[in-house]
Design a protein around this motif. Sequence first.
Motif, PDB file in Angstrom:
ATOM      1  N   ASN A  73       0.803  -1.223   0.000  1.00 52.99           N
ATOM      2  CA  ASN A  73       0.000   0.000   0.000  1.00 52.99           C
ATOM      3  C   ASN A  73       0.829   1.263   0.000  1.00 52.99           C
ATOM      4  O   ASN A  73       0.300   2.355  -0.194  1.00 52.99           O
ATOM      5  N   ASN A  74       2.106   1.111   0.262  1.00 49.03           N
ATOM      6  CA  ASN A  74       2.931   2.303   0.412  1.00 49.03           C
ATOM      7  C   ASN A  74       4.291   2.102  -0.226  1.00 49.03           C
ATOM      8  O   ASN A  74       5.324   2.294   0.414  1.00 49.03           O
ATOM      9  N   PRO A  75       4.306   1.679  -1.506  1.00 44.24           N
ATOM     10  CA  PRO A  75       5.579   1.217  -2.097  1.00 44.24           C
ATOM     11  C   PRO A  75       6.683   2.271  -2.061  1.00 44.24           C
ATOM     12  O   PRO A  75       7.852   1.930  -1.938  1.00 44.24           O
ATOM     13  N   GLU A  76       6.320   3.557  -2.131  1.00 44.86           N
ATOM     14  CA  GLU A  76       7.381   4.570  -2.170  1.00 44.86           C
ATOM     15  C   GLU A  76       8.098   4.699  -0.832  1.00 44.86           C
ATOM     16  O   GLU A  76       9.212   5.196  -0.755  1.00 44.86           O
ATOM     17  N   ASN A  77       7.442   4.223   0.253  1.00 43.60           N
ATOM     18  CA  ASN A  77       8.053   4.345   1.578  1.00 43.60           C
ATOM     19  C   ASN A  77       8.776   3.087   2.043  1.00 43.60           C
ATOM     20  O   ASN A  77       9.382   3.094   3.108  1.00 43.60           O
ATOM     21  N   TYR A  78       8.646   1.984   1.267  1.00 38.81           N
ATOM     22  CA  TYR A  78       9.250   0.740   1.757  1.00 38.81           C
ATOM     23  C   TYR A  78      10.193   0.128   0.749  1.00 38.81           C
ATOM     24  O   TYR A  78       9.920   0.106  -0.457  1.00 38.81           O
ATOM     25  N   TYR A  79      11.294  -0.379   1.250  1.00 39.22           N
ATOM     26  CA  TYR A  79      12.187  -1.203   0.452  1.00 39.22           C
ATOM     27  C   TYR A  79      11.451  -2.537   0.255  1.00 39.22           C
ATOM     28  O   TYR A  79      10.896  -3.089   1.219  1.00 39.22           O
ATOM     29  N   PRO A  80      11.391  -3.056  -0.987  1.00 40.52           N
ATOM     30  CA  PRO A  80      10.463  -4.162  -1.258  1.00 40.52           C
ATOM     31  C   PRO A  80      10.951  -5.534  -0.802  1.00 40.52           C
ATOM     32  O   PRO A  80      11.089  -6.443  -1.588  1.00 40.52           O
ATOM     33  N   LYS A  81      11.185  -5.657   0.493  1.00 43.73           N
ATOM     34  CA  LYS A  81      11.631  -6.960   0.976  1.00 43.73           C
ATOM     35  C   LYS A  81      11.346  -7.040   2.474  1.00 43.73           C
ATOM     36  O   LYS A  81      11.373  -6.025   3.166  1.00 43.73           O
ATOM     37  N   ILE A  82      11.034  -8.231   2.934  1.00 42.84           N
ATOM     38  CA  ILE A  82      10.849  -8.421   4.376  1.00 42.84           C
ATOM     39  C   ILE A  82      12.077  -9.128   4.920  1.00 42.84           C
ATOM     40  O   ILE A  82      12.359 -10.263   4.541  1.00 42.84           O
ATOM     41  N   TYR A  83      12.815  -8.425   5.796  1.00 41.01           N
ATOM     42  CA  TYR A  83      14.018  -9.038   6.355  1.00 41.01           C
ATOM     43  C   TYR A  83      13.613 -10.039   7.428  1.00 41.01           C
ATOM     44  O   TYR A  83      12.763  -9.751   8.276  1.00 41.01           O
ATOM     45  N   GLY A  84      14.246 -11.236   7.376  1.00 40.70           N
ATOM     46  CA  GLY A  84      13.953 -12.229   8.402  1.00 40.70           C
ATOM     47  C   GLY A  84      13.043 -13.335   7.913  1.00 40.70           C
ATOM     48  O   GLY A  84      12.874 -14.351   8.574  1.00 40.70           O
ATOM     49  N   LEU A  85      12.464 -13.128   6.719  1.00 39.54           N
ATOM     50  CA  LEU A  85      11.562 -14.133   6.192  1.00 39.54           C
ATOM     51  C   LEU A  85      12.332 -15.294   5.578  1.00 39.54           C
ATOM     52  O   LEU A  85      11.908 -16.439   5.612  1.00 39.54           O
ATOM     53  N   GLU A  86      13.482 -14.959   5.004  1.00 35.37           N
ATOM     54  CA  GLU A  86      14.276 -16.001   4.327  1.00 35.37           C
ATOM     55  C   GLU A  86      15.635 -16.209   4.976  1.00 35.37           C
ATOM     56  O   GLU A  86      16.231 -17.273   4.825  1.00 35.37           O
ATOM     57  N   GLU A  87      16.143 -15.205   5.667  1.00 35.29           N
ATOM     58  CA  GLU A  87      17.494 -15.282   6.230  1.00 35.29           C
ATOM     59  C   GLU A  87      17.616 -16.516   7.112  1.00 35.29           C
ATOM     60  O   GLU A  87      16.794 -16.733   8.017  1.00 35.29           O
ATOM     61  N   ALA A  88      18.626 -17.301   6.862  1.00 34.16           N
ATOM     62  CA  ALA A  88      18.888 -18.519   7.632  1.00 34.16           C
ATOM     63  C   ALA A  88      17.645 -19.397   7.728  1.00 34.16           C
ATOM     64  O   ALA A  88      17.370 -20.002   8.761  1.00 34.16           O
ATOM     65  N   GLY A  89      16.893 -19.444   6.656  1.00 34.48           N
ATOM     66  CA  GLY A  89      15.709 -20.295   6.652  1.00 34.48           C
ATOM     67  C   GLY A  89      14.490 -19.638   7.264  1.00 34.48           C
ATOM     68  O   GLY A  89      13.443 -20.259   7.419  1.00 34.48           O
ATOM     69  N   GLY A  90      14.613 -18.362   7.620  1.00 36.23           N
ATOM     70  CA  GLY A  90      13.460 -17.635   8.144  1.00 36.23           C
ATOM     71  C   GLY A  90      13.316 -17.759   9.643  1.00 36.23           C
ATOM     72  O   GLY A  90      13.809 -18.696  10.256  1.00 36.23           O
ATOM     73  N   GLY A  91      12.640 -16.752  10.229  1.00 37.44           N
ATOM     74  CA  GLY A  91      12.475 -16.767  11.672  1.00 37.44           C
ATOM     75  C   GLY A  91      11.218 -16.045  12.094  1.00 37.44           C
ATOM     76  O   GLY A  91      10.332 -15.781  11.267  1.00 37.44           O
ATOM     77  N   HIS A  92      11.158 -15.715  13.371  1.00 40.77           N
ATOM     78  CA  HIS A  92       9.954 -15.146  13.934  1.00 40.77           C
ATOM     79  C   HIS A  92      10.080 -13.676  14.266  1.00 40.77           C
ATOM     80  O   HIS A  92       9.273 -13.138  14.993  1.00 40.77           O
ATOM     81  N   VAL A  93      11.130 -13.040  13.771  1.00 44.22           N
ATOM     82  CA  VAL A  93      11.229 -11.588  13.885  1.00 44.22           C
ATOM     83  C   VAL A  93      11.419 -11.054  12.465  1.00 44.22           C
ATOM     84  O   VAL A  93      12.359 -11.449  11.780  1.00 44.22           O
ATOM     85  N   LEU A  94      10.484 -10.229  12.026  1.00 43.47           N
ATOM     86  CA  LEU A  94      10.550  -9.696  10.670  1.00 43.47           C
ATOM     87  C   LEU A  94      10.778  -8.189  10.754  1.00 43.47           C
ATOM     88  O   LEU A  94      10.345  -7.544  11.702  1.00 43.47           O
ATOM     89  N   VAL A  95      11.482  -7.668   9.744  1.00 44.35           N
ATOM     90  CA  VAL A  95      11.742  -6.221   9.736  1.00 44.35           C
ATOM     91  C   VAL A  95      11.373  -5.673   8.365  1.00 44.35           C
ATOM     92  O   VAL A  95      11.688  -6.297   7.346  1.00 44.35           O
ATOM     93  N   ILE A  96      10.673  -4.537   8.341  1.00 47.28           N
ATOM     94  CA  ILE A  96      10.478  -3.818   7.072  1.00 47.28           C
ATOM     95  C   ILE A  96      11.015  -2.400   7.252  1.00 47.28           C
ATOM     96  O   ILE A  96      11.015  -1.866   8.367  1.00 47.28           O
ATOM     97  N   SER A  97      11.492  -1.844   6.149  1.00 44.76           N
ATOM     98  CA  SER A  97      12.217  -0.579   6.291  1.00 44.76           C
ATOM     99  C   SER A  97      12.176   0.206   4.987  1.00 44.76           C
ATOM    100  O   SER A  97      11.966  -0.357   3.918  1.00 44.76           O
ATOM    101  N   PRO A  98      12.430   1.509   5.059  1.00 47.75           N
ATOM    102  CA  PRO A  98      12.456   2.316   3.840  1.00 47.75           C
ATOM    103  C   PRO A  98      13.749   2.144   3.047  1.00 47.75           C
ATOM    104  O   PRO A  98      13.790   2.508   1.877  1.00 47.75           O
TER     105      PRO A  98
END
Lengths: 254, 394
Positions: free
Chosen positions: A165-190
Amino acid sequence: MLKEYGILFDVNLCLGCGSCYEACKEANNLPETNDDFLKDHLSESTFTVVEQYGEHFARKLCMHCNEPACESVCLVGAIKKSETGAVVYDADKCIGCRYCMQACPQKIPRYEWGSTNPRIRKCILCHTRVKAGKLPACSEICPTEATLFGSMEKIIEVAQNRIKNNPENYYPKIYGLEEAGGGHVLVISPVPFEKLGYTSDIPKKSMPEFTMQAMEKIPGVVMGGGVFLSAMYWLTKRKNQIAKENNLNSQGKN
Amino acid sequence: MKIVDILKPTFWKVVAVLIITSGLTSAYFRFSLGLGATTNLRDAVPWGLWIGFDYLCVGLSAAGFTIAATVHIFHLKKYEPLLKPAILTAFLGYSVVVGLLVIDLGRPLNFWHPLVMWNIHSVMFEITWCLICYTTVLLLEFAPVILKKLNLTAPIKLLKFISTPVVIAGILFSTLHQSSFGSLYLIVPKRLHPIWYSSLLPVHFYISCIAAGLSMIIFESYYIARSMTKDEGFSNTGLKMEVLSGISTAILAALVLGFLLKLNDLMENGKLVYLTKLTQESVLFYLEIIIGTIIPIYLLGFGNYRNDKKWLFITSIFVLSGFILNRLNVCVTGLIKSSGYNYFPSFDEISITLMLVVIAVIAFRAVAKYFPVFESEHDTEKLGNRGTNIIQNN
Ligand code: SF4
Ligand code: SF4
Ligand code: SF4
């Protein structure tokens, strides 16, 4: 059985107020370690930090991996993935080998170096609070939903929606979803995550797989090796015997 | 030997006493103050000298299983004189490892937990069990030497009866944990420098420990033969040239194989670039390969060096130094960059390590002196002659 929960941290919404930092200290009975929370580091008395990068703030804490490296290497099973999704630690089992510290791709676990009976310390995703139906202290206190707690499906959905909903404000990736097989803490950022000090060169596959490749070969080595060695034992013994008999025979003839 | 002789101070005895005293003091501090106060370890460097040293001792003890296989499984009897020294070396090496592991544990009182709390997915778990089982095997393999001296024949018979399965189990345990020591670092793909990180770490470890273990036997036979008898070379250890050239061929083969594998690994995975840049890592790697592999391959490749005892001894020193460098690179220096912190062991870490080494050396010398570890045909011949003399005199 409890569902698996996790934390979504949104850099865009974080004010850098440090409430999560304070709340974590209080909930886990941790002593004060720095007057200025922005200058503090993860330690045996600090399970989460808020770091400032220009105008952005980034939280660091254990990622509660789906298949945690720390759990897989712990030889006595002192680190376990709980049914809430939290990766928890049992000091009564731990022998203090510190392999979990070496193995964690995020370099999260800390150690009570000053103690003669030291424990491994890290965020435990407020596992007891969650089991009692409460929110983790850090997400309960967060004034802006920058730290959001919920079921994994829920927080992934929220993260995806915020990005969509806000593509101009977010880098298009969720950190933590795939790193080391994924985990339970996710980060989104500009901005890209390396700019906020999140470890970027982490393998996508789950960490235990790196050792599994080698461990899988063990039964084969044992079986094959056992058969090979027994066969060689018998064969060479027989060969020596025949050689001896031949020797005797030829001596007999002479 | 009289008590007075033992107490007579020599340079090495004084040094040994000093090292042991300082080691004991350090151990006292380590247990009463904790790891933080006595070591230079920290969150960024959770493992240091002690783990690195365990790696060395385990690798240097590798002759125990290779020689046992050669003699008992492949029935190459001419290597028999090597068997007992190899097993004794292995046993003492493993004792140092176990000692250091317990000292290194943050919660040493829980040292027994791995016996009852199992995580079979942990490499460390597998290693721990192999260490326990293999040390038992070594004890069973060495026991006859002691029992013979004490004239206890009944248990010797029993041990002889079970000896083949024991030897096979020993070889398997060794194969597993020697390679697993490499597997320990498979879980740190982005932290261990790519020059050393490889999915083949367990294989590299296995092959290199064979060369190092055999070199260790050459090294200590030479040293023991000289220091105990003041004889030139190996003549009092039953090591004939034929035996020595046999092991040196095995060392050469292991070195060449290991080198080719390493080269292949560096090329296939595009890691050669790291060798073109001058960094701390690349320099250490070059040192390791030149000292431990290239020079020994060159020396062993020429017959006239290979057939000279002194050169063999020198070659063994090269192989051992290269091996030590390699293990320290994998477990300490290869991780320095990613930890962002320069680790150097503290006084207490060093003094405790030295103490254990000195104790192991003293134990080796004592056992070699009072038990027939280096029993050679040469000796038996002499004994035989003396025997006939006595009969004749009567
Ligand atoms: S981030 Fe590190 S400490 Fe946290 S669960 Fe994953 S491996 Fe374990
Ligand atoms: S330090 Fe404790 S928790 Fe960590 S791997 Fe070792 S035994 Fe397990
Ligand atoms: S989940 Fe709990 S332990 Fe983890 S950072 Fe938040 S408050 Fe601290």
